[in-house]
Design an enzyme around this catalytic site. Structure first.
Site, PDB file in Angstrom:
ATOM      1  CB  CYS A 114       6.140  25.443  53.390  1.00  0.00           C
ATOM      2  SG  CYS A 114       5.461  24.481  54.707  1.00  0.00           S
ATOM      3  CB  THR A 115      10.015  27.345  50.077  1.00  0.00           C
ATOM      4  OG1 THR A 115      10.513  27.699  51.031  1.00  0.00           O
ATOM      5  CG2 THR A 115      10.574  28.228  49.269  1.00  0.00           C
TER       6      THR A 115
END
Length: 156
Positions: free
Chosen positions: A44-45
């Site tokens: 997600c980062t």
């Protein structure tokens, strides 16, 4: 997952600053709406940072970028500050938009079955119609794929 040609369901959610944001506020503009599982996780980062890196190009095309997860607004605020994310992150702890867009699904990991957000991205046109949809997107190429599509030089 919703199909291309479907009217995008409207919703009202809090952004990372606690402001109420409605999807219908963006009628007249294209919107990249991406759903992701959790703030501050590796995939997600990478996905968020890829959208941040390409954000000026999305802006040049007049496209709004919005990320949604079931994390809280406070979690989103820390995530956005840590990685200098210039776009909206919306909190959906009650799964209002997540369920409306069909991204809350059964997932299997190491033989364990659980419910969770399937990484999915939609492109919504100026009239609020879904014109592109992709599920199980790759965090590292998602932003570039959708930018190429918006710029008319690629397909998702």
């Amino acid at each position: 997952m919703l199909n291309v040609g479907t009217k995008a369901p409207d919703f009202t959610l809090s952004d990372q600053d606690g402001n109420q944001v409605r999807l219908s506020d963006f009628l007249g503009r294209k919107v990249v709406l991406y759903f992701y599982p959790k703030d501050n996780t590796p995939g997600c980062t990478r996905q968020a940072c890829a959208f941040a890196e390409r954000y000026p190009a999305f802006q040049a095309q007049g496209v709004v970028v919005i990320g949604i997860s079931k994390d809280s607004a406070a979690s989103h605020q820390k995530f956005a500050q840590k990685y200098e994310l210039p776009f909206l992150l919306l909190a959906d702890p009650e799964l209002q938009a997540i369920q409306a867009y069909g991204v809350w699904q059964e997932k299997k990991l190491y033989g364990k079955v659980s419910m969770g957000v399937v990484r999915t991205t939609y492109l919504i046109d100026e009239q609020g119609i879904i014109v592109q949809a992709q599920e199980k997107v790759k965090p590292d190429t998602n932003a570039q794929d959708f930018l190429a599509y918006v710029e008319g030089v690629g397909t998702c």
